[in-house]
Motif scaffolding. Structure first.
Motif, short mmCIF file in Angstrom:
data_model
loop_
_atom_site.label_atom_id
_atom_site.label_comp_id
_atom_site.label_asym_id
_atom_site.label_seq_id
_atom_site.Cartn_x
_atom_site.Cartn_y
_atom_site.Cartn_z
N GLY A 136 0.79 -1.23 0.00
CA GLY A 136 0.00 0.00 0.00
C GLY A 136 0.82 1.27 0.00
O GLY A 136 0.27 2.36 -0.20
N ARG A 137 2.12 1.15 0.23
CA ARG A 137 2.99 2.34 0.25
C ARG A 137 4.03 2.31 -0.86
O ARG A 137 4.41 3.35 -1.40
N PHE A 138 4.53 1.13 -1.17
CA PHE A 138 5.58 0.98 -2.18
C PHE A 138 4.99 0.33 -3.43
O PHE A 138 4.09 -0.53 -3.35
N THR A 139 5.54 0.71 -4.59
CA THR A 139 5.13 0.11 -5.85
C THR A 139 6.36 -0.21 -6.69
O THR A 139 7.18 0.67 -6.96
N ILE A 140 6.47 -1.48 -7.09
CA ILE A 140 7.55 -1.90 -7.95
C ILE A 140 7.03 -1.92 -9.40
O ILE A 140 5.87 -2.30 -9.63
N SER A 141 7.87 -1.53 -10.34
CA SER A 141 7.41 -1.47 -11.72
C SER A 141 8.56 -1.67 -12.70
O SER A 141 9.72 -1.44 -12.37
N ARG A 142 8.21 -2.10 -13.88
CA ARG A 142 9.13 -2.18 -15.01
C ARG A 142 8.40 -1.60 -16.20
O ARG A 142 7.21 -1.85 -16.39
N ASN A 143 9.06 -0.82 -17.02
CA ASN A 143 8.43 -0.26 -18.20
C ASN A 143 8.23 -1.34 -19.25
O ASN A 143 9.09 -2.19 -19.46
N TYR A 144 7.10 -1.28 -19.93
CA TYR A 144 6.80 -2.27 -20.95
C TYR A 144 7.88 -2.26 -22.02
O TYR A 144 8.24 -1.22 -22.56
N GLY A 145 8.41 -3.45 -22.32
CA GLY A 145 9.44 -3.57 -23.35
C GLY A 145 10.84 -3.27 -22.88
O GLY A 145 11.80 -3.45 -23.63
N ASP A 146 11.00 -2.81 -21.67
CA ASP A 146 12.32 -2.49 -21.12
C ASP A 146 12.56 -3.43 -19.95
O ASP A 146 12.12 -3.16 -18.84
N THR A 147 13.27 -4.50 -20.23
CA THR A 147 13.42 -5.53 -19.20
C THR A 147 14.66 -5.34 -18.35
O THR A 147 14.91 -6.14 -17.45
N LYS A 148 15.43 -4.29 -18.61
CA LYS A 148 16.67 -4.12 -17.88
C LYS A 148 16.59 -3.06 -16.79
O LYS A 148 17.59 -2.77 -16.14
N ARG A 149 15.42 -2.49 -16.58
CA ARG A 149 15.26 -1.49 -15.54
C ARG A 149 14.09 -1.87 -14.64
O ARG A 149 13.10 -2.43 -15.08
N VAL A 150 14.25 -1.53 -13.39
CA VAL A 150 13.17 -1.71 -12.43
C VAL A 150 13.16 -0.50 -11.52
O VAL A 150 14.20 0.10 -11.25
N PHE A 151 11.96 -0.15 -11.06
CA PHE A 151 11.80 1.03 -10.23
C PHE A 151 11.08 0.64 -8.94
O PHE A 151 10.33 -0.32 -8.90
N LEU A 152 11.30 1.44 -7.91
CA LEU A 152 10.57 1.27 -6.66
C LEU A 152 10.10 2.64 -6.20
O LEU A 152 10.92 3.47 -5.79
N GLN A 153 8.81 2.88 -6.32
CA GLN A 153 8.22 4.12 -5.81
C GLN A 153 7.86 3.91 -4.36
O GLN A 153 7.08 3.01 -4.04
N MET A 154 8.42 4.72 -3.50
CA MET A 154 8.21 4.58 -2.06
C MET A 154 7.50 5.83 -1.54
O MET A 154 8.06 6.92 -1.60
#
Length: 122
Positions: free
Chosen positions: A65-83
């Motif tokens: 409910g506080r953090f969100t993990i994501s990867r952009n479509y078609g970009d498999t080499k990056r990952v993000f963590l919105q906190m």
């Protein structure tokens, strides 16, 4: 051969937000799964969130409910963590992990970044 590099850590007040990014480089054929872990001195490294290529995610109860993990479509080499709504207990070194298939290999190996410090303090 494979390198993961995190960015985006820093100092934030309680209730604030940060966005972490991790980029993989090297001879990579694919990364089926990427994840964020965190570690405080004297404790074991713990899973924060993970995301599969399929888009399936899972989170530690403490961050749901506080953090969100994501990867952009078609970009498999990056990952993000919105906190969001960060709290002092979120203070830790955050590590990126990739489950990587190296070019020419037939197995999956885990690779880690060097970590980025997140400090939540007033």
């Amino acid at each position: 051969q494979v390198r993961l590099a995190e960015s985006g850590g820093g100092l934030v007040h309680p209730g604030g937000s940060l966005r972490l990014a991790c980029e993989a480089s090297g001879r990579i054929q694919g990364i089926p799964e990427m994840a964020w872990y965190r570690q405080v001195p004297g404790s074991e490294r713990e899973l924060v969130a993970a995301i599969h290529l399929s888009g399936t995610t899972n989170y530690a109860d403490a961050v749901k409910g506080r953090f969100t993990i994501s990867r952009n479509y078609g970009d498999t080499k990056r990952v993000f963590l919105q906190m969001n709504n960060l709290q002092p207990q979120d203070t830790a070194v955050y590590y990126c992990k990739g489950r990587v298939v190296v070019q020419g290999a037939v197995r999956i190996d885990d690779y880690w970044g060097q970590g980025t410090q997140v400090t939540v303090s007033s």
